[in-house]
Design a protein around this motif. Structure first.
Motif, PDB file in Angstrom:
ATOM      1  N   THR A 227      35.640 -12.975  63.319  1.00  0.00           N
ATOM      2  CA  THR A 227      35.110 -12.503  62.035  1.00  0.00           C
ATOM      3  C   THR A 227      36.252 -12.271  61.059  1.00  0.00           C
ATOM      4  OG1 THR A 227      35.057 -10.316  63.065  1.00  0.00           O
ATOM      5  CG2 THR A 227      32.945 -11.424  62.766  1.00  0.00           C
ATOM      6  N   GLU A 228      35.970 -12.445  59.786  1.00  0.00           N
ATOM      7  CA  GLU A 228      36.966 -12.184  58.747  1.00  0.00           C
ATOM      8  C   GLU A 228      36.231 -11.910  57.442  1.00  0.00           C
ATOM      9  OE1 GLU A 228      40.142 -11.690  59.085  1.00  0.00           O
ATOM     10  OE2 GLU A 228      40.369 -11.335  56.938  1.00  0.00           O
ATOM     11  N   PRO A 229      36.305 -10.744  56.834  1.00  0.00           N
ATOM     12  CA  PRO A 229      36.992  -9.583  57.356  1.00  0.00           C
ATOM     13  C   PRO A 229      36.245  -8.973  58.540  1.00  0.00           C
ATOM     14  CG  PRO A 229      35.778  -8.994  55.371  1.00  0.00           C
ATOM     15  CD  PRO A 229      35.628 -10.473  55.550  1.00  0.00           C
ATOM     16  N   SER A 230      36.959  -8.139  59.285  1.00  0.00           N
ATOM     17  CA  SER A 230      36.360  -7.460  60.445  1.00  0.00           C
ATOM     18  C   SER A 230      36.473  -5.950  60.283  1.00  0.00           C
ATOM     19  CB  SER A 230      37.092  -7.847  61.730  1.00  0.00           C
ATOM     20  OG  SER A 230      37.129  -9.236  61.915  1.00  0.00           O
ATOM     21  N   PHE A 231      35.564  -5.265  60.955  1.00  0.00           N
ATOM     22  CA  PHE A 231      35.576  -3.796  60.894  1.00  0.00           C
ATOM     23  C   PHE A 231      35.216  -3.210  62.240  1.00  0.00           C
ATOM     24  CE2 PHE A 231      34.202  -5.625  56.941  1.00  0.00           C
ATOM     25  CZ  PHE A 231      34.994  -5.007  56.000  1.00  0.00           C
ATOM     26  N   GLU A 232      35.695  -1.996  62.445  1.00  0.00           N
ATOM     27  CA  GLU A 232      35.103  -1.188  63.503  1.00  0.00           C
ATOM     28  C   GLU A 232      34.248  -0.141  62.817  1.00  0.00           C
ATOM     29  OE1 GLU A 232      37.529  -1.528  67.635  1.00  0.00           O
ATOM     30  OE2 GLU A 232      38.230   0.034  66.263  1.00  0.00           O
ATOM     31  N   ILE A 233      33.123   0.177  63.447  1.00  0.00           N
ATOM     32  CA  ILE A 233      32.228   1.175  62.863  1.00  0.00           C
ATOM     33  C   ILE A 233      32.387   2.472  63.654  1.00  0.00           C
ATOM     34  CG2 ILE A 233      29.839   1.717  62.242  1.00  0.00           C
ATOM     35  CD1 ILE A 233      29.246  -1.271  62.378  1.00  0.00           C
ATOM     36  N   ASP A 234      32.569   3.560  62.921  1.00  0.00           N
ATOM     37  CA  ASP A 234      32.639   4.883  63.552  1.00  0.00           C
ATOM     38  C   ASP A 234      31.458   5.717  63.069  1.00  0.00           C
ATOM     39  OD1 ASP A 234      35.176   4.090  64.439  1.00  0.00           O
ATOM     40  OD2 ASP A 234      36.181   5.021  62.733  1.00  0.00           O
ATOM     41  N   VAL A 235      30.952   6.571  63.927  1.00  0.00           N
ATOM     42  CA  VAL A 235      29.983   7.580  63.467  1.00  0.00           C
ATOM     43  C   VAL A 235      30.615   8.952  63.711  1.00  0.00           C
ATOM     44  CG1 VAL A 235      27.919   6.200  63.878  1.00  0.00           C
ATOM     45  CG2 VAL A 235      28.767   7.687  65.682  1.00  0.00           C
ATOM     46  N   LYS A 236      30.240   9.906  62.861  1.00  0.00           N
ATOM     47  CA  LYS A 236      30.808  11.244  63.014  1.00  0.00           C
ATOM     48  C   LYS A 236      29.941  12.036  63.975  1.00  0.00           C
ATOM     49  CE  LYS A 236      33.531  14.279  60.197  1.00  0.00           C
ATOM     50  NZ  LYS A 236      33.867  14.588  58.814  1.00  0.00           N
ATOM     51  N   LEU A 237      30.601  12.495  65.015  1.00  0.00           N
ATOM     52  CA  LEU A 237      29.870  13.157  66.087  1.00  0.00           C
ATOM     53  C   LEU A 237      30.024  14.668  65.974  1.00  0.00           C
ATOM     54  CD1 LEU A 237      28.373  12.144  68.613  1.00  0.00           C
ATOM     55  CD2 LEU A 237      30.472  12.597  69.884  1.00  0.00           C
ATOM     56  N   HIS A 238      28.896  15.367  65.962  1.00  0.00           N
ATOM     57  CA  HIS A 238      28.945  16.835  65.903  1.00  0.00           C
ATOM     58  C   HIS A 238      28.482  17.378  67.248  1.00  0.00           C
ATOM     59  CE1 HIS A 238      29.369  16.942  61.451  1.00  0.00           C
ATOM     60  NE2 HIS A 238      28.803  15.765  61.580  1.00  0.00           N
ATOM     61  N   ALA A 239      29.386  17.388  68.214  1.00  0.00           N
ATOM     62  CA  ALA A 239      29.000  17.913  69.527  1.00  0.00           C
ATOM     63  C   ALA A 239      29.078  19.433  69.498  1.00  0.00           C
ATOM     64  CB  ALA A 239      29.932  17.358  70.595  1.00  0.00           C
ATOM     65  N   LYS A 240      28.156  20.057  70.214  1.00  0.00           N
ATOM     66  CA  LYS A 240      28.098  21.531  70.242  1.00  0.00           C
ATOM     67  C   LYS A 240      29.431  22.124  70.683  1.00  0.00           C
ATOM     68  CE  LYS A 240      23.362  22.558  71.207  1.00  0.00           C
ATOM     69  NZ  LYS A 240      22.585  22.257  72.364  1.00  0.00           N
ATOM     70  N   GLY A 241      29.901  23.132  69.953  1.00  0.00           N
ATOM     71  CA  GLY A 241      31.111  23.845  70.344  1.00  0.00           C
ATOM     72  C   GLY A 241      32.393  23.044  70.155  1.00  0.00           C
ATOM     73  N   GLN A 242      32.304  21.907  69.421  1.00  0.00           N
ATOM     74  CA  GLN A 242      33.500  21.091  69.205  1.00  0.00           C
ATOM     75  C   GLN A 242      33.634  20.766  67.726  1.00  0.00           C
ATOM     76  OE1 GLN A 242      33.696  17.426  71.434  1.00  0.00           O
ATOM     77  NE2 GLN A 242      33.284  18.490  73.353  1.00  0.00           N
ATOM     78  N   ALA A 243      34.875  20.569  67.278  1.00  0.00           N
ATOM     79  CA  ALA A 243      35.061  20.139  65.893  1.00  0.00           C
ATOM     80  C   ALA A 243      34.486  18.730  65.754  1.00  0.00           C
ATOM     81  CB  ALA A 243      36.544  20.152  65.560  1.00  0.00           C
ATOM     82  N   PRO A 244      33.816  18.411  64.621  1.00  0.00           N
ATOM     83  CA  PRO A 244      33.254  17.067  64.441  1.00  0.00           C
ATOM     84  C   PRO A 244      34.359  16.027  64.541  1.00  0.00           C
ATOM     85  CG  PRO A 244      32.649  18.526  62.607  1.00  0.00           C
ATOM     86  CD  PRO A 244      33.611  19.286  63.459  1.00  0.00           C
ATOM     87  N   LYS A 245      34.046  14.886  65.180  1.00  0.00           N
ATOM     88  CA  LYS A 245      35.077  13.828  65.235  1.00  0.00           C
ATOM     89  C   LYS A 245      34.437  12.450  65.108  1.00  0.00           C
ATOM     90  CE  LYS A 245      35.292  13.296  70.232  1.00  0.00           C
ATOM     91  NZ  LYS A 245      35.399  14.218  71.307  1.00  0.00           N
ATOM     92  N   TRP A 246      35.251  11.524  64.542  1.00  0.00           N
ATOM     93  CA  TRP A 246      34.794  10.147  64.392  1.00  0.00           C
ATOM     94  C   TRP A 246      34.882   9.453  65.739  1.00  0.00           C
ATOM     95  CZ3 TRP A 246      32.340   8.675  60.174  1.00  0.00           C
ATOM     96  CH2 TRP A 246      32.605   9.322  58.962  1.00  0.00           C
ATOM     97  N   ILE A 247      33.844   8.683  66.067  1.00  0.00           N
ATOM     98  CA  ILE A 247      33.901   7.960  67.331  1.00  0.00           C
ATOM     99  C   ILE A 247      33.436   6.511  67.120  1.00  0.00           C
ATOM    100  CG2 ILE A 247      31.723   9.097  67.954  1.00  0.00           C
ATOM    101  CD1 ILE A 247      32.801   8.764  70.899  1.00  0.00           C
ATOM    102  N   GLU A 248      34.204   5.591  67.693  1.00  0.00           N
ATOM    103  CA  GLU A 248      33.950   4.168  67.462  1.00  0.00           C
ATOM    104  C   GLU A 248      32.696   3.715  68.219  1.00  0.00           C
ATOM    105  OE1 GLU A 248      36.636   1.558  69.504  1.00  0.00           O
ATOM    106  OE2 GLU A 248      34.954   0.151  69.350  1.00  0.00           O
ATOM    107  N   VAL A 249      31.790   3.006  67.520  1.00  0.00           N
ATOM    108  CA  VAL A 249      30.561   2.585  68.191  1.00  0.00           C
ATOM    109  C   VAL A 249      30.320   1.079  68.173  1.00  0.00           C
ATOM    110  CG1 VAL A 249      29.244   4.730  68.042  1.00  0.00           C
ATOM    111  CG2 VAL A 249      29.269   3.176  66.082  1.00  0.00           C
TER     112      VAL A 249
END
Ligand code: DAH
Length: 338
Positions: free
Chosen positions: A251-273
């Motif tokens: 692919t060109e251009p290419s991307f990775e997609i991240d979603v922001k995860l709000h897990a209980k008791g943890q700071a929100p973080k981006w995770i690659e999906v």
């Protein structure tokens, strides 16, 4: 006649009283009230009773019949409950019942069906291809050069024949374009294989879902809109989704997609999906050479493609910390999805 009635009644009641089981009770009933029964025969004598006594004798007969019918019913109930009690004797009704185990769908099946359902509503059709692939469909046609690390023997399961276990479901893109002219809009869920060390986040057999949309004028906006909508449907409309520039050979251009995860008791973080991008013209050229026509000429069509790990999606959806739980078939884990 009156004495006879009284005697018949006394005898009938005594007979009923003496009965010890349901069958003898029925015999007694027939013997008293049946066609040839003692009381029935007696009733036939009514016609010889003088007129002035008829009313009194009739009453006596009725009373006798009622007493006998009542006794029959009472005895029947008594025998029945006696039988019930006997059947239950020795059974400990306080023992816990044996529980019935109802099967349920595996979390991977649940997430796959949900992902497929969302994409089908957007017009994607299911496609598939072999898990034992050749290098052309897995790599060459996808613009992945011979020296690319993914083709390394350390990363890929090769057969002596030169065939291999597909390292991604992207090979289904190639097979579909070879077989069908555009426009196409397909998704292909399925297994993929890599020589990864098994640990909490890696399995050597895992599950992917591939997507491909080719038509005239497919744009990056289409790609973004489609996949943003997809992840909002899957993880909730408030979920933040970001496209981060990346590199894929196909692919060109290419991307990775991240979603922001709000897990209980943890700071929100981006995770690659997922990985995605606009189909590289070199892929269309390879398809043109294989089909020997110009249906997929990069002058005529554009497209986008994406691939995601279903195991990863299930882990995010249910907060599963160790990917191995998905293959261990431990019912203590699986029954939570019932
Ligand atoms: N095949 C890639 C992988 O296994 C995932 C992927 C990335 C698929 C980008 C695509 C794509 O179709 O466009 O990591």
């Amino acid at each position: 006649m009156k004495d006879q009635i009284e005697a018949t009644q006394t005898e009938a009641l005594a007979r009923i009283e003496a009965v010890a089981d349901i069958r003898s009770l029925e015999d007694a009933r027939v013997g008293i009230l049946g066609k040839q029964g003692s009381l029935t025969k007696l009733s036939a004598g009514m016609r010889d009773v003088p007129k002035e006594e008829k009313a009194e004798v009739g009453q006596l007969l009725n009373a006798a019949r009622q007493a006998i019918t009542g006794a029959l019913e009472g005895k029947k109930e008594a025998l029945q409950s006696e039988a019930d009690a006997k059947a239950l004797a020795g059974i400990d009704l306080t023992l816990p019942a044996r529980s019935l185990h109802t099967g349920s769908l595996h979390p991977l099946t649940l997430i796959r069906d949900e992902a497929v359902g969302i994409l089908r509503r957007m017009g994607f059709a299911l496609a598939d291809g072999p898990e034992i692939e050749d290098e052309f469909h897995c790599f060459d046609a996808l613009n992945t050069p011979a020296d690319h690390p993914a083709r390394n023997e350390k990363d890929t399961f090769y057969f002596d024949s030169g065939k291999l276990l597909r390292t991604h479901t992207s090979s289904v893109q190639v097979r579909t374009m070879e077989a069908e002219a555009p426009p196409i809009r397909i998704i292909a869920p399925g297994s993929a294989y890599r020589r990864d060390e098994i640990d909490a986040t890696h399995l050597s057999v895992f599950n992917q879902l591939e997507g491909l949309y080719v038509d005239t004028d497919v744009s990056l906006g289409d790609l973004k809109g489609t996949l943003e909508y997809f992840f909002h449907e899957l993880f909730g409309s408030a979920t933040e989704v970001r496209f981060r520039p990346h590199f894929f050979p196909f692919t060109e251009p290419s991307f990775e997609i991240d979603v922001k995860l709000h897990a209980k008791g943890q700071a929100p973080k981006w995770i690659e999906v997922a990985g995605c991008g606009m189909v590289d013209p070199a892929v269309f050229d390879a398809i043109g050479a294989s089909r020997n026509d110009d249906a997929y000429s990069p002058e005529k069509v554009t497209g986008f493609a994406f691939g995601m790990g279903l195991d990863r999606l299930a882990m995010i959806r249910w907060g599963i910390k160790d990917i191995r739980l998905l293959i261990e078939n431990d019912t203590r884990f699986l029954k939570q999805f019932a």
